[in-house]
Design a protein around this motif. Sequence first.
Motif, PDB file in Angstrom:
ATOM      1  N   ARG A  34     -12.547  14.037  43.036  1.00 43.77           N
ATOM      2  CA  ARG A  34     -12.491  13.052  41.957  1.00 43.77           C
ATOM      3  C   ARG A  34     -11.374  13.367  40.962  1.00 43.77           C
ATOM      4  N   SER A  35     -10.989  14.638  40.898  1.00 41.46           N
ATOM      5  CA  SER A  35      -9.914  15.043  39.974  1.00 41.46           C
ATOM      6  C   SER A  35      -8.540  15.016  40.633  1.00 41.46           C
ATOM      7  N   PHE A  36      -8.460  14.628  41.894  1.00 40.52           N
ATOM      8  CA  PHE A  36      -7.217  14.772  42.642  1.00 40.52           C
ATOM      9  C   PHE A  36      -6.051  14.053  41.976  1.00 40.52           C
ATOM     10  N   PHE A  37      -6.223  12.781  41.654  1.00 39.57           N
ATOM     11  CA  PHE A  37      -5.097  12.024  41.102  1.00 39.57           C
ATOM     12  C   PHE A  37      -4.681  12.571  39.747  1.00 39.57           C
ATOM     13  N   ALA A  38      -5.659  12.938  38.902  1.00 40.43           N
ATOM     14  CA  ALA A  38      -5.325  13.486  37.586  1.00 40.43           C
ATOM     15  C   ALA A  38      -4.574  14.809  37.718  1.00 40.43           C
ATOM     16  N   CYS A  39      -5.043  15.683  38.616  1.00 42.34           N
ATOM     17  CA  CYS A  39      -4.383  16.980  38.813  1.00 42.34           C
ATOM     18  C   CYS A  39      -2.990  16.809  39.411  1.00 42.34           C
ATOM     19  N   LEU A  40      -2.879  15.949  40.410  1.00 38.28           N
ATOM     20  CA  LEU A  40      -1.591  15.753  41.073  1.00 38.28           C
ATOM     21  C   LEU A  40      -0.560  15.161  40.122  1.00 38.28           C
ATOM     22  N   SER A  41      -0.929  14.094  39.431  1.00 40.86           N
ATOM     23  CA  SER A  41       0.023  13.441  38.533  1.00 40.86           C
ATOM     24  C   SER A  41       0.397  14.339  37.359  1.00 40.86           C
ATOM     25  N   SER A  42      -0.563  15.079  36.816  1.00 36.05           N
ATOM     26  CA  SER A  42      -0.268  15.978  35.694  1.00 36.05           C
ATOM     27  C   SER A  42       0.621  17.135  36.137  1.00 36.05           C
ATOM     28  N   ALA A  43       0.345  17.679  37.334  1.00 33.37           N
ATOM     29  CA  ALA A  43       1.151  18.791  37.841  1.00 33.37           C
ATOM     30  C   ALA A  43       2.600  18.368  38.044  1.00 33.37           C
ATOM     31  N   PHE A  44       2.812  17.226  38.682  1.00 33.69           N
ATOM     32  CA  PHE A  44       4.177  16.752  38.930  1.00 33.69           C
ATOM     33  C   PHE A  44       4.879  16.387  37.629  1.00 33.69           C
ATOM     34  N   ALA A  45       4.167  15.731  36.710  1.00 38.66           N
ATOM     35  CA  ALA A  45       4.792  15.324  35.448  1.00 38.66           C
ATOM     36  C   ALA A  45       5.160  16.540  34.595  1.00 38.66           C
ATOM     37  N   ALA A  46       4.250  17.519  34.512  1.00 37.10           N
ATOM     38  CA  ALA A  46       4.533  18.723  33.729  1.00 37.10           C
ATOM     39  C   ALA A  46       5.727  19.476  34.312  1.00 37.10           C
ATOM     40  N   ASN A  47       5.793  19.550  35.631  1.00 39.16           N
ATOM     41  CA  ASN A  47       6.918  20.225  36.274  1.00 39.16           C
ATOM     42  C   ASN A  47       8.225  19.490  35.994  1.00 39.16           C
ATOM     43  N   LEU A  48       8.195  18.161  36.032  1.00 38.27           N
ATOM     44  CA  LEU A  48       9.396  17.373  35.744  1.00 38.27           C
ATOM     45  C   LEU A  48       9.838  17.556  34.291  1.00 38.27           C
ATOM     46  N   VAL A  49       8.873  17.602  33.389  1.00 34.88           N
ATOM     47  CA  VAL A  49       9.206  17.839  31.974  1.00 34.88           C
ATOM     48  C   VAL A  49       9.889  19.190  31.819  1.00 34.88           C
ATOM     49  N   ALA A  95       4.018  23.975  36.110  1.00 37.38           N
ATOM     50  CA  ALA A  95       5.213  24.106  35.279  1.00 37.38           C
ATOM     51  C   ALA A  95       5.721  25.533  35.213  1.00 37.38           C
ATOM     52  N   ILE A  96       4.815  26.509  35.280  1.00 38.62           N
ATOM     53  CA  ILE A  96       5.241  27.903  35.137  1.00 38.62           C
ATOM     54  C   ILE A  96       5.923  28.418  36.395  1.00 38.62           C
ATOM     55  N   PHE A  97       5.556  27.890  37.579  1.00 41.89           N
ATOM     56  CA  PHE A  97       6.135  28.359  38.833  1.00 41.89           C
ATOM     57  C   PHE A  97       7.007  27.322  39.535  1.00 41.89           C
ATOM     58  N   GLY A  98       7.007  26.088  39.041  1.00 43.51           N
ATOM     59  CA  GLY A  98       7.786  25.039  39.702  1.00 43.51           C
ATOM     60  C   GLY A  98       7.191  24.624  41.030  1.00 43.51           C
ATOM     61  N   THR A  99       5.866  24.692  41.147  1.00 39.98           N
ATOM     62  CA  THR A  99       5.169  24.357  42.398  1.00 39.98           C
ATOM     63  C   THR A  99       4.063  23.341  42.115  1.00 39.98           C
ATOM     64  N   PRO A 100       4.402  22.045  42.034  1.00 40.39           N
ATOM     65  CA  PRO A 100       3.398  21.046  41.643  1.00 40.39           C
ATOM     66  C   PRO A 100       2.252  20.871  42.626  1.00 40.39           C
ATOM     67  N   TRP A 101       2.515  20.926  43.930  1.00 40.94           N
ATOM     68  CA  TRP A 101       1.427  20.778  44.894  1.00 40.94           C
ATOM     69  C   TRP A 101       0.464  21.966  44.799  1.00 40.94           C
ATOM     70  N   ALA A 102       1.000  23.168  44.686  1.00 41.15           N
ATOM     71  CA  ALA A 102       0.149  24.349  44.522  1.00 41.15           C
ATOM     72  C   ALA A 102      -0.637  24.266  43.221  1.00 41.15           C
ATOM     73  N   GLY A 103       0.027  23.806  42.157  1.00 43.99           N
ATOM     74  CA  GLY A 103      -0.656  23.649  40.878  1.00 43.99           C
ATOM     75  C   GLY A 103      -1.803  22.659  40.970  1.00 43.99           C
ATOM     76  N   CYS A 104      -1.577  21.555  41.668  1.00 40.88           N
ATOM     77  CA  CYS A 104      -2.609  20.536  41.854  1.00 40.88           C
ATOM     78  C   CYS A 104      -3.848  21.136  42.514  1.00 40.88           C
ATOM     79  N   PHE A 105      -3.670  21.791  43.643  1.00 39.94           N
ATOM     80  CA  PHE A 105      -4.825  22.320  44.366  1.00 39.94           C
ATOM     81  C   PHE A 105      -5.412  23.557  43.682  1.00 39.94           C
ATOM     82  N   PHE A 106      -4.625  24.255  42.902  1.00 40.11           N
ATOM     83  CA  PHE A 106      -5.165  25.379  42.142  1.00 40.11           C
ATOM     84  C   PHE A 106      -6.247  24.882  41.191  1.00 40.11           C
TER      85      PHE A 106
END
Length: 397
Positions: free
Chosen positions: A166-181, A142-153
């Motif tokens: 094991r955290s991939f789906f949680a990180c990916l979905s949260s990163a994209f949703a937070a960025n969209l918000v 959300a801070i940089f507008g980079t959801p894929w980078a946020g996910c892997f970070f």
Amino acid sequence: MRIWGIRILLWAIISFASGSVASLFLWGLQLIAENRQTYFLLGLPLVGLLLVWIRKWSFTILGTNDLIKQLHGEASLTSIFQTPFTLASTWLSHLVGASVGREGAAVFMGGSIANASTEQFNISKEEKSIWLRAGMSAGFAAIFGTPWAGCFFGLEMKEVGKIHFRSFFACLSSAFAANLVSLHVYGTKHVLYPHILLPEITPVFWAKLALIGLFLALIARIYSRLESIISFASDKLPIQAYQKAILAGLILLALFQFPEFQESIGLGSEYLRRPFEENFNAGYFAVEKLIATCLSVGLGFKGGEATPLFLIGAHATAGLTQILELPGPFLAAIGFTCLYMGLTKTPIAAMCMGVELFGYDAWFCYLIVTIMVIYLAGHKGIFNSQTWANYLPKLPF
């Protein structure tokens, strides 16, 4: 069904709260940058004094390193005041001109929101660690507008060389949703960068890419060592903590009186696009920003290190245009991405950030150079709690 209900609820809370806090944080930083006056620098000793005084509360000394320790299984210290304190203290540091970044605050706030949220549910430690990673991913995205980078970070930052799948789906979905918000609920605007084209690939090009990696690794090593030396020297001063805080503020105040350091005041996001412009003249900005940031962070002012390192890396590498005979924007994009990501030891996140900000053409350049910085900049990066995977070659330094 119960666990999936909890997971959906946690995802919604973490995504919306992280996106909202990141938007509020960015709004405050923009307001500060637009309204900060020169005389606000006089507040540096006072803010330094305040940051020391509030250390009597344990939650005020926590940071991203403590979240990584929690991922390693150490006991966590949680408080509902962690997020507002981080927000306010970072705003104050920027208000008085300290040369600090924003990602540290965003990642920590996202992780703190996730930490506080998981405490409300009776779930396993492994499940809590998944959502802790998701919170950090959401804050970064959300801070940089980079959801894929946020996910892997979030997936890479605990252990160098390992991805917590094991955290991939949680990180990916949260990163994209937070960025969209952040983008669509609050209308947050991020800096837009030009699409970077890949130069012709020849044997000479690979040699030049290796030189860029060596150059950025040297900068990374200088930065990390200088910051550590300043922090160590400050801790060892034979004076009281309050006196150290006032002295720290006075040192920065004196530094910013020199005309050469005027552009190093505050976040400096207005200079992010400058290395990508035609007829760019690097000057000594990278050196000045490095000194100002090492002093600001090493002396205890709150904030992250990403934006200053983006600026240092981009300006330093873009200044090699004439020497390497490569396009300035291409060099700036590599320095922008790889210096910071090399110090955080997150190569996949670096590749994703480079692609999200500058296009996919040079994706392998971001990955290769970041890996070089990871290895050549030293065992420890920005996060001292990071460990290395057993199968990775051991560093001799």
